[in-house]
Enzyme design. Structure first.
Site, PDB file in Angstrom:
ATOM      1  N   ASP A  47       7.737  -1.941  11.033  1.00  0.00           N
ATOM      2  CA  ASP A  47       7.004  -0.795  10.491  1.00  0.00           C
ATOM      3  C   ASP A  47       6.160  -0.089  11.548  1.00  0.00           C
ATOM      4  O   ASP A  47       5.214   0.618  11.235  1.00  0.00           O
ATOM      5  CB  ASP A  47       6.124  -1.238   9.313  1.00  0.00           C
ATOM      6  CG  ASP A  47       5.119  -2.304   9.689  1.00  0.00           C
ATOM      7  OD1 ASP A  47       5.109  -2.738  10.859  1.00  0.00           O
ATOM      8  OD2 ASP A  47       4.339  -2.709   8.816  1.00  0.00           O
ATOM      9  N   ARG A 106       0.799  -1.233   0.000  1.00  0.00           N
ATOM     10  CA  ARG A 106       0.000   0.000   0.000  1.00  0.00           C
ATOM     11  C   ARG A 106       0.833   1.285   0.000  1.00  0.00           C
ATOM     12  O   ARG A 106       0.297   2.362  -0.199  1.00  0.00           O
ATOM     13  CB  ARG A 106      -0.961  -0.001   1.204  1.00  0.00           C
ATOM     14  CG  ARG A 106      -2.206  -0.835   0.936  1.00  0.00           C
ATOM     15  CD  ARG A 106      -3.211  -0.693   2.041  1.00  0.00           C
ATOM     16  NE  ARG A 106      -2.841  -1.454   3.218  1.00  0.00           N
ATOM     17  CZ  ARG A 106      -3.273  -1.180   4.453  1.00  0.00           C
ATOM     18  NH1 ARG A 106      -4.059  -0.142   4.658  1.00  0.00           N
ATOM     19  NH2 ARG A 106      -2.906  -1.935   5.464  1.00  0.00           N
ATOM     20  N   ARG A 147      27.434  26.911   5.124  1.00  0.00           N
ATOM     21  CA  ARG A 147      27.727  25.540   4.684  1.00  0.00           C
ATOM     22  C   ARG A 147      28.761  24.877   5.596  1.00  0.00           C
ATOM     23  O   ARG A 147      29.249  25.491   6.540  1.00  0.00           O
ATOM     24  CB  ARG A 147      28.169  25.587   3.228  1.00  0.00           C
ATOM     25  CG  ARG A 147      27.005  26.005   2.298  1.00  0.00           C
ATOM     26  CD  ARG A 147      27.468  26.179   0.868  1.00  0.00           C
ATOM     27  NE  ARG A 147      28.241  25.036   0.433  1.00  0.00           N
ATOM     28  CZ  ARG A 147      29.199  25.081  -0.504  1.00  0.00           C
ATOM     29  NH1 ARG A 147      29.485  26.227  -1.098  1.00  0.00           N
ATOM     30  NH2 ARG A 147      29.861  23.991  -0.829  1.00  0.00           N
TER      31      ARG A 147
HETATM   32  C1  UD1 Z   1      -0.409  -8.840  12.388  1.00  0.00           C
HETATM   33  C2  UD1 Z   1      -1.014  -9.801  13.402  1.00  0.00           C
HETATM   34  C3  UD1 Z   1      -2.323  -9.222  13.951  1.00  0.00           C
HETATM   35  C4  UD1 Z   1      -2.045  -7.852  14.568  1.00  0.00           C
HETATM   36  C5  UD1 Z   1      -1.350  -6.968  13.558  1.00  0.00           C
HETATM   37  C6  UD1 Z   1      -0.916  -5.685  14.235  1.00  0.00           C
HETATM   38  C7  UD1 Z   1      -0.405 -11.995  12.583  1.00  0.00           C
HETATM   39  C8  UD1 Z   1      -0.868 -13.221  11.888  1.00  0.00           C
HETATM   40  N1  UD1 Z   1      -1.315 -11.060  12.738  1.00  0.00           N
HETATM   41  O1  UD1 Z   1      -1.308  -8.761  11.314  1.00  0.00           O
HETATM   42  O2  UD1 Z   1      -2.851 -10.081  14.916  1.00  0.00           O
HETATM   43  O3  UD1 Z   1      -3.257  -7.285  15.022  1.00  0.00           O
HETATM   44  O4  UD1 Z   1      -0.168  -7.599  13.025  1.00  0.00           O
HETATM   45  O5  UD1 Z   1      -0.402  -4.811  13.292  1.00  0.00           O
HETATM   46  O6  UD1 Z   1       0.738 -11.906  12.971  1.00  0.00           O
HETATM   47  N2  UD1 Z   1       6.021  -9.847   7.910  1.00  0.00           N
HETATM   48  C9  UD1 Z   1       7.116 -10.575   7.559  1.00  0.00           C
HETATM   49  N3  UD1 Z   1       6.937 -11.716   6.836  1.00  0.00           N
HETATM   50  C10 UD1 Z   1       5.720 -12.155   6.465  1.00  0.00           C
HETATM   51  C11 UD1 Z   1       4.594 -11.404   6.847  1.00  0.00           C
HETATM   52  C12 UD1 Z   1       4.781 -10.254   7.567  1.00  0.00           C
HETATM   53  O7  UD1 Z   1       8.252 -10.209   7.868  1.00  0.00           O
HETATM   54  O8  UD1 Z   1       5.643 -13.213   5.815  1.00  0.00           O
HETATM   55  C13 UD1 Z   1       6.235  -8.631   8.695  1.00  0.00           C
HETATM   56  C14 UD1 Z   1       5.755  -7.399   7.988  1.00  0.00           C
HETATM   57  O9  UD1 Z   1       6.782  -6.782   7.244  1.00  0.00           O
HETATM   58  C15 UD1 Z   1       5.345  -6.511   9.144  1.00  0.00           C
HETATM   59  C16 UD1 Z   1       4.909  -7.518  10.222  1.00  0.00           C
HETATM   60  O10 UD1 Z   1       5.480  -8.735   9.866  1.00  0.00           O
HETATM   61  O11 UD1 Z   1       6.407  -5.764   9.660  1.00  0.00           O
HETATM   62  C17 UD1 Z   1       3.405  -7.631  10.354  1.00  0.00           C
HETATM   63  O12 UD1 Z   1       2.889  -8.077   9.126  1.00  0.00           O
HETATM   64  P1  UD1 Z   1       1.472  -7.625   8.618  1.00  0.00           P
HETATM   65  O13 UD1 Z   1       1.167  -8.263   7.323  1.00  0.00           O
HETATM   66  O14 UD1 Z   1       1.372  -6.155   8.689  1.00  0.00           O
HETATM   67  O15 UD1 Z   1       0.557  -8.266   9.738  1.00  0.00           O
HETATM   68  P2  UD1 Z   1      -0.989  -8.155   9.859  1.00  0.00           P
HETATM   69  O16 UD1 Z   1      -1.607  -9.047   8.844  1.00  0.00           O
HETATM   70  O17 UD1 Z   1      -1.372  -6.748   9.827  1.00  0.00           O
END
Ligand code: UD1
Ligand code: CA
Length: 463
Positions: free
Chosen positions: A107, A16, A339
């Site tokens: 993030d 996004r 500078r």
């Molecule tokens: C996750 C939580 C959710 C919580 C939310 C809070 C899980 C299954 N769910 O959901 O319960 O409410 O965070 O923001 O954990 N990432 C990886 N590898 C992956 C997937 C994600 O490194 O394969 C990292 C992403 O870069 C990010 C973090 O994990 O920094 C969270 O991933 P994101 O997809 O945002 O999690 P949510 O689905 O929002």
């Protein structure tokens, strides 16, 4: 705290953001999101920090190495990305069996060490501790399902029932868990859910099944657990951060014309009775002494401004590595440019459209209009005229100009370096100076003025 291993998830794509840059490298307050998280982790003095990278891994790892990340920071790759549980599974080989894993999100930049300490305390080296937050609109988040104090599950939004979707207590993405237990539970994860992902949050289910204790700590400060998913959220978080920072400055006594119109992208240290007008941007490390006043719309980076100095509107200072120093009671601007290596002594005046680079100006020296001073040493009470420049660059090398105390340089002079203007000397307007001048002399180096009486201008030829 001993035996804490921080695991930071930063492999996700950040679709996004609609950007080619990996999400965690987008900047908040002048620093990459991941840098904020790594700094917060470092404040806990952990045994190790493990970053899980995937999308843009090379770039992310390079950026973190180039930042002031602690020496014990390591990286593991997650390719492909099959969910948060799968992400943490990649860290298993580098995690010891003892101690506690503290899992963070790359993030979520504004998390603070105190909050994580409270989470580690709740874990106590033996429980699974989750950081939760109450949200008015919990859509999209994993819901914390409870039976009294005991957490029984985290259910992802997409997998939740209508009744569960009404729960407003959500999981923030932060947890603390003993390494040994984490490793065992990670081994039990499956992807039979709505997103076909390995959910880290399913470790709760396995903990509960084993009768292990699971607790949720409430994070009262929502900003600390807010994630960045889009440019809109990034900008909102930036403004929230800046407003908080502005309030802290005002609590110390700094007077801000408008707390909504200041940006600090680094550290800003202020003495007493500092006043800052609207629209100023501070970058890197900036120090403002007592009674310093900063006019509107200034950009100030890596500079030390000493007591009582006044910086007027639209001044630009960028010290980079060499720094900029403005002495006590100096007057700079409007529209001045300082500078790297500009060192102004006390009571120096630098006026509009004057550029100073790698130059030292002693007490009371003045360059008030349209001038350039580069690679120079300027003595006390020197007056440097409008439109004058140091020609410091011969196309290959830079050379120094020395202007001794109490020299007057007239308007529109060129000082061709290397050159020295002797103490108390005067340089006549419009001179191009290529040789050193003796102290106390007047030096004029320009064509003599001549007038031809009755001069007739040429006329256009008739066709
Ligand atoms: C996750 C939580 C959710 C919580 C939310 C809070 C899980 C299954 N769910 O959901 O319960 O409410 O965070 O923001 O954990 N990432 C990886 N590898 C992956 C997937 C994600 O490194 O394969 C990292 C992403 O870069 C990010 C973090 O994990 O920094 C969270 O991933 P994101 O997809 O945002 O999690 P949510 O689905 O929002
Ligand atoms: Ca997701």
């Amino acid at each position: 705290m001993t035996g804490v291993d921080v695991v930071i998830m930063a492999a996700g794509k950040g679709t996004r953001m609609k950007s080619r840059r990996p999400k965690v490298l987008h900047r908040l307050a002048g620093r990459g999101l991941i840098e904020h998280v790594v700094r917060c982790a470092a404040a806990l003095d952990p045994r190790t920090v493990v970053l899980i990278t995937g999308h843009g891994a090379d770039e992310v790892e390079r950026a973190v190495r180039a930042s002031d990340a602690p020496a014990n920071t390591g990286f593991v790759r997650q390719e492909p990305q099959l969910g948060t549980g799968h992400a943490v599974q990649q860290a298993v080989p580098v995690l010891p069996d003892d101690g506690v894993a503290l899992i963070l999100n790359g993030d979520v930049p504004l998390i603070q060490p105190e909050t994580l300490r409270a989470l580690l305390d709740a874990c106590g080296g033996e429980r699974l501790a989750l950081l939760g937050v109450e949200l008015p609109d919990p859509t999209g988040y994993g819901r914390i399902v409870r039976d009294g104090d005991q957490v029984t599950a985290i259910v992802e939004h997409k997998d939740a029932t209508e009744a569960q979707r009404r729960i407003r207590e959500v999981y923030t993405g932060f947890m603390a868990v003993p390494n040994g237990l984490l490793k065992r539970w990670l081994g039990l994860l499956t992807n039979d859910n709505a997103q076909r992902e390995y959910y880290l949050t399913d470790v709760v289910k396995h903990a509960v099944a084993e009768g292990a204790s699971v607790v949720a700590v409430d994070c009262a400060d929502r900003l600390q657990v807010e994630g960045v998913n889009s440019p809109v959220q990034l900008a909102q978080l930036e403004r929230a951060y800046q407003l908080r920072h502005a309030e802290k400055l005002m609590e110390q006594g700094v007077r801000l014309a408008d707390p909504a119109r200041i940006d600090v992208r680094g550290s800003l240290q202020c003495g007493q009775d500092v006043e800052i007008d609207v629209g100023c941007v501070f970058e890197g490390d900036v120090v403002l002494g007592d009674n310093v006043r900063i006019g509107p719309n200034c950009v100030i980076a890596n500079a030390v401004i000493e007591a009582g100095a006044e910086i007027q509107a639209f001044t630009h200072m960028n010290g980079e590595a060499a720094g900029v120093r403005v002495g006590e009671g100096a007057q700079v601007g409007p529209f001045a440019r300082l500078r790297p290596g500009a060192q102004l002594g006390p009571e120096v005046h630098i006026g509009n459209f004057v550029e100073v680079k790698n130059s030292t100006l002693a007490r009371g020296a003045k360059a008030n209009h349209l001038a350039y001073l580069g690679d120079s040493q300027v003595g006390e009470k020197v007056n440097y005229g409008a439109g004058s420049i140091t020609a410091n660059y011969d196309g290959a090398n830079k050379h120094r100009t020395v202007i001794e105390d109490e020299v007057h340089v007239g308007s529109n002079c060129v000082l061709v370096a290397p050159v020295r203007i002797g103490r108390g000397g005067t340089v006549g307007a419009g001179s191009t100076i290529t040789r050193d001048t003796e102290p106390g002399t007047l030096t004029v180096a320009r064509g003599r003025q001549a007038s031809i009486a009755g001069w007739k201008r040429p006329l256009k030829a008739k066709k």
